[in-house]
Design a protein around this motif. Structure first.
Motif, PDB file in Angstrom:
ATOM      1  N   SER A 225       0.833  -1.214   0.000  1.00  0.00           N
ATOM      2  CA  SER A 225       0.000   0.000   0.000  1.00  0.00           C
ATOM      3  C   SER A 225       0.863   1.258   0.000  1.00  0.00           C
ATOM      4  N   GLU A 226       1.993   1.218   0.716  1.00  0.00           N
ATOM      5  CA  GLU A 226       2.891   2.364   0.720  1.00  0.00           C
ATOM      6  C   GLU A 226       3.588   2.499  -0.638  1.00  0.00           C
ATOM      7  N   ALA A 227       3.948   1.377  -1.242  1.00  0.00           N
ATOM      8  CA  ALA A 227       4.553   1.420  -2.571  1.00  0.00           C
ATOM      9  C   ALA A 227       3.581   2.009  -3.583  1.00  0.00           C
ATOM     10  N   ARG A 228       2.331   1.609  -3.502  1.00  0.00           N
ATOM     11  CA  ARG A 228       1.322   2.123  -4.425  1.00  0.00           C
ATOM     12  C   ARG A 228       1.096   3.620  -4.206  1.00  0.00           C
ATOM     13  N   ARG A 229       1.110   4.044  -2.953  1.00  0.00           N
ATOM     14  CA  ARG A 229       0.957   5.471  -2.662  1.00  0.00           C
ATOM     15  C   ARG A 229       2.105   6.270  -3.285  1.00  0.00           C
ATOM     16  N   ARG A 230       3.308   5.769  -3.157  1.00  0.00           N
ATOM     17  CA  ARG A 230       4.464   6.456  -3.718  1.00  0.00           C
ATOM     18  C   ARG A 230       4.392   6.480  -5.253  1.00  0.00           C
ATOM     19  N   LEU A 231       3.933   5.396  -5.838  1.00  0.00           N
ATOM     20  CA  LEU A 231       3.791   5.361  -7.292  1.00  0.00           C
ATOM     21  C   LEU A 231       2.790   6.405  -7.760  1.00  0.00           C
ATOM     22  N   ASP A 232       1.630   6.449  -7.132  1.00  0.00           N
ATOM     23  CA  ASP A 232       0.598   7.414  -7.521  1.00  0.00           C
ATOM     24  C   ASP A 232       1.094   8.850  -7.363  1.00  0.00           C
ATOM     25  N   GLU A 233       1.818   9.107  -6.298  1.00  0.00           N
ATOM     26  CA  GLU A 233       2.347  10.441  -6.054  1.00  0.00           C
ATOM     27  C   GLU A 233       3.384  10.813  -7.112  1.00  0.00           C
ATOM     28  N   PHE A 234       4.222   9.839  -7.475  1.00  0.00           N
ATOM     29  CA  PHE A 234       5.233  10.073  -8.506  1.00  0.00           C
ATOM     30  C   PHE A 234       4.582  10.406  -9.845  1.00  0.00           C
ATOM     31  N   ILE A 235       3.589   9.628 -10.236  1.00  0.00           N
ATOM     32  CA  ILE A 235       2.914   9.853 -11.515  1.00  0.00           C
ATOM     33  C   ILE A 235       2.243  11.220 -11.535  1.00  0.00           C
ATOM     34  N   LYS A 236       1.640  11.585 -10.430  1.00  0.00           N
ATOM     35  CA  LYS A 236       0.876  12.831 -10.363  1.00  0.00           C
ATOM     36  C   LYS A 236       1.770  14.073 -10.289  1.00  0.00           C
ATOM     37  N   HIS A 237       2.884  13.980  -9.544  1.00  0.00           N
ATOM     38  CA  HIS A 237       3.640  15.185  -9.237  1.00  0.00           C
ATOM     39  C   HIS A 237       5.037  15.263  -9.860  1.00  0.00           C
ATOM     40  N   ARG A 238       5.631  14.129 -10.228  1.00  0.00           N
ATOM     41  CA  ARG A 238       7.042  14.185 -10.629  1.00  0.00           C
ATOM     42  C   ARG A 238       7.352  13.609 -12.002  1.00  0.00           C
ATOM     43  N   LEU A 239       6.495  12.737 -12.498  1.00  0.00           N
ATOM     44  CA  LEU A 239       6.777  12.107 -13.786  1.00  0.00           C
ATOM     45  C   LEU A 239       6.977  13.124 -14.904  1.00  0.00           C
ATOM     46  N   ASP A 240       6.222  14.211 -14.898  1.00  0.00           N
ATOM     47  CA  ASP A 240       6.295  15.200 -15.970  1.00  0.00           C
ATOM     48  C   ASP A 240       7.646  15.907 -16.051  1.00  0.00           C
ATOM     49  N   PHE A 241       8.472  15.767 -15.039  1.00  0.00           N
ATOM     50  CA  PHE A 241       9.783  16.412 -15.024  1.00  0.00           C
ATOM     51  C   PHE A 241      10.928  15.401 -15.100  1.00  0.00           C
ATOM     52  N   TYR A 242      10.574  14.120 -15.230  1.00  0.00           N
ATOM     53  CA  TYR A 242      11.545  13.051 -15.019  1.00  0.00           C
ATOM     54  C   TYR A 242      12.684  13.056 -16.041  1.00  0.00           C
ATOM     55  N   ALA A 243      12.380  13.176 -17.296  1.00  0.00           N
ATOM     56  CA  ALA A 243      13.417  13.063 -18.329  1.00  0.00           C
ATOM     57  C   ALA A 243      14.504  14.115 -18.172  1.00  0.00           C
ATOM     58  N   ASP A 244      14.119  15.337 -17.868  1.00  0.00           N
ATOM     59  CA  ASP A 244      15.079  16.440 -17.815  1.00  0.00           C
ATOM     60  C   ASP A 244      15.755  16.598 -16.459  1.00  0.00           C
ATOM     61  N   LYS A 245      15.059  16.244 -15.382  1.00  0.00           N
ATOM     62  CA  LYS A 245      15.571  16.609 -14.068  1.00  0.00           C
ATOM     63  C   LYS A 245      15.784  15.438 -13.103  1.00  0.00           C
ATOM     64  N   ARG A 246      15.639  14.211 -13.572  1.00  0.00           N
ATOM     65  CA  ARG A 246      15.736  13.072 -12.661  1.00  0.00           C
ATOM     66  C   ARG A 246      17.109  12.965 -12.005  1.00  0.00           C
ATOM     67  N   ASN A 247      18.169  13.436 -12.685  1.00  0.00           N
ATOM     68  CA  ASN A 247      19.517  13.289 -12.151  1.00  0.00           C
ATOM     69  C   ASN A 247      19.896  14.366 -11.141  1.00  0.00           C
ATOM     70  N   ASP A 248      19.108  15.402 -11.023  1.00  0.00           N
ATOM     71  CA  ASP A 248      19.473  16.548 -10.192  1.00  0.00           C
ATOM     72  C   ASP A 248      19.358  16.196  -8.704  1.00  0.00           C
ATOM     73  N   PRO A 249      20.490  16.158  -7.987  1.00  0.00           N
ATOM     74  CA  PRO A 249      20.431  15.798  -6.560  1.00  0.00           C
ATOM     75  C   PRO A 249      19.655  16.805  -5.713  1.00  0.00           C
ATOM     76  N   SER A 250      19.563  18.054  -6.168  1.00  0.00           N
ATOM     77  CA  SER A 250      18.864  19.068  -5.383  1.00  0.00           C
ATOM     78  C   SER A 250      17.343  18.953  -5.506  1.00  0.00           C
ATOM     79  N   GLU A 251      16.883  18.160  -6.475  1.00  0.00           N
ATOM     80  CA  GLU A 251      15.455  17.917  -6.651  1.00  0.00           C
ATOM     81  C   GLU A 251      15.127  16.505  -6.131  1.00  0.00           C
ATOM     82  N   ASN A 252      13.863  16.251  -5.872  1.00  0.00           N
ATOM     83  CA  ASN A 252      13.436  14.915  -5.462  1.00  0.00           C
ATOM     84  C   ASN A 252      12.449  14.399  -6.494  1.00  0.00           C
TER      85      ASN A 252
END
Length: 460
Positions: A225-252
């Protein structure tokens, strides 16, 4: 229907009658999207038998500490609750997993297990298959494309395995419906009593595990359930920035799912299907890491018997690192100095202490971290041993195909040759100046210090 490529019979025993079907759960520690569990339920329904799900809990797993056990136990408690709601009994024996499976198989019509890739996991399954008195089947569920269907040899790079995986995805990226039990199994009373399995604290008290590395449940709680929560949060809030900014240590911007993959608490197939309505470069890059890179790591540990040592490094990388092993090192640190993050480099120290105190290290910093260990230890062999030791000891996703392949990559595995330089030869080099040019490293260091402070306060 479960694709036949996921199913493998491990012994030559003939079908027989029994009191139940036994599913030995070990690698795929979940109920949702678990092909091994689905197969076991199908077989139990076909044979009109109840299903017993077993987990073997040994408290001396190599390089596993209290941190890892607590995360796993939290997930298994959720598994028990879900199975009981389905009318399926779940028992945990404090025993070598293969030994417990063989004991329970004495009254089973059929033994089903999932697939593990490391040498010890394969050894357990081989021992059980040889000793079990009933037919034993292995059902692979923790990769999108079954490893043996992809390749039966060690692949050279992501490029060589990518083509093989992509052509098979349509065959294996099929939704898996949750099964229903026809014969409830809550009344089974095996001769071997299960350890009390009601809450994490009481389970941990039963185990004599190494408690040198403390838990991080305040940051990473185990379970589907926690894994699924993290997945949903990632898709909703972070996936749209993943290709360009995934490597940036200052971002999460990572998914933070690797600990859940390690313990089989979420399926890569479920994640793949969760993204079916997304169409972007961000999705392509994320799936390349989820599927191609991750399954390249599985291929590596399956087909390289030396995956946990410098001997796994072959070809140009081994040759060039050994040719430069006598080069003068600008700094030499002891294992203790490295473990405590006491080097001259604030970025490396932050990455090391992030791992020690939070159980996870930012993805790009893992590469930098491994490269510097090569530069600051006396030989490639020592560097390899050091990197694996630290990774396996502190990361929740340590002792994992991805971890072994990630360390190997730092030493040139699955990479190409670069311009020759001291110490590294033709193996890719990384330095602090490169980090500063690309990223806001001051923010990264400050963020890690805040996380460390919270962890220390939590354990105070």
């Amino acid at each position: 229907m479960i694709p036949q490529g996921r199913i493998q019979k491990l012994n030559n025993m003939d079908p027989r009658e029994g009191d139940y079907v036994l599913y030995w759960m070990q690698a795929s520690q979940r109920v949702t999207c678990n092909h091994a569990l689905a197969y076991a339920i199908d077989e139990a329904n076909r044979l009109h038998l109840p299903l017993l799900v077993y987990f073997g809990l040994t408290d001396d797993y190599p390089e596993a500490y209290e941190r890892h056990y607590r995360f796993m136990v939290e997930g298994l408690l959720e598994v028990k609750k879900e199975l009981w709601a389905m009318g399926i009994q779940f028992i945990v024996l404090k025993d070598t997993p293969s030994t417990g499976a063989v004991k329970l198989s004495e009254k089973a019509a059929l033994l089903v297990t999932d697939r593990g890739y490391l040498s010890l996991q394969r050894k357990w399954r081989s021992e059980a298959a040889e000793a079990a008195s009933c037919p034993m089947f292995q059902v692979e569920s923790d990769v999108l494309v079954p490893a043996d269907e992809t390749s039966m040899k060690e692949e050279y790079s992501a490029a060589t395995i990518r083509r093989k995986i992509e052509r098979l995805i349509p065959e294996y990226a099929l939704p898996l419906e949750r099964r229903k039990m026809e014969n409830f199994s809550l009344a089974i009373s095996p001769a071997f009593p299960s350890i009390p399995f009601e809450d994490a604290e009481s389970v941990m008290e039963e185990l004599s595990v190494n408690r040198e590395v403390s838990t991080v449940s305040h940051l990473y709680k185990g379970g589907y359930s926690e894994a699924r929560r993290r997945l949903d949060e990632f898709i909703k809030h972070r996936l749209d920035f993943y290709a360009d900014k995934r490597n940036d240590p200052s971002e999460n911007l990572g998914s933070d799912l690797s600990p859940y993959f390690h313990f089989g608490q979420i399926s890569p197939l479920e994640i793949y299907l969760s993204l079916k309505d997304h169409h972007s470069e961000n999705k392509r890059v994320f799936l390349d890491e989820l599927i191609v890179r991750r399954e390249l790591a599985v291929n590596f540990v399956l087909h390289n018997p030396n995956y946990d040592s410098f001997a796994s490094i072959t070809s140009f990388a081994r040759e060039t690192l050994l040719a430069h092993q006598e080069d003068e090192r600008p700094y030499l640190y002891t294992l203790t100095e490295l473990e405590e993050g006491k080097t001259h480099d604030p970025y490396w120290n932050a990455a090391q202490l992030e791992m020690v105190h939070t159980g996870k290290m930012q993805g790009y910093m893992r590469m930098y971290w491994g490269k510097k260990i090569i530069e600051w230890t006396e030989s490639p062999e020592t560097a390899y041993e050091t990197a694996l030791h630290l990774n396996n000891k502190y990361n929740l996703d340590g002792r994992d195909p991805n971890g072994f392949a990630g360390v190997a990559w730092c030493f040139g595995k699955h990479d190409r040759g670069w311009k020759e330089r001291p110490i590294f030869g033709k193996v890719r080099y990384m330095n602090a100046n490169g980090l500063e040019r690309k990223f806001d490293m001051k923010t990264y260091v400050e963020k890690v210090q805040e996380d460390i402070g919270r962890s220390i306060n939590h354990h105070a």
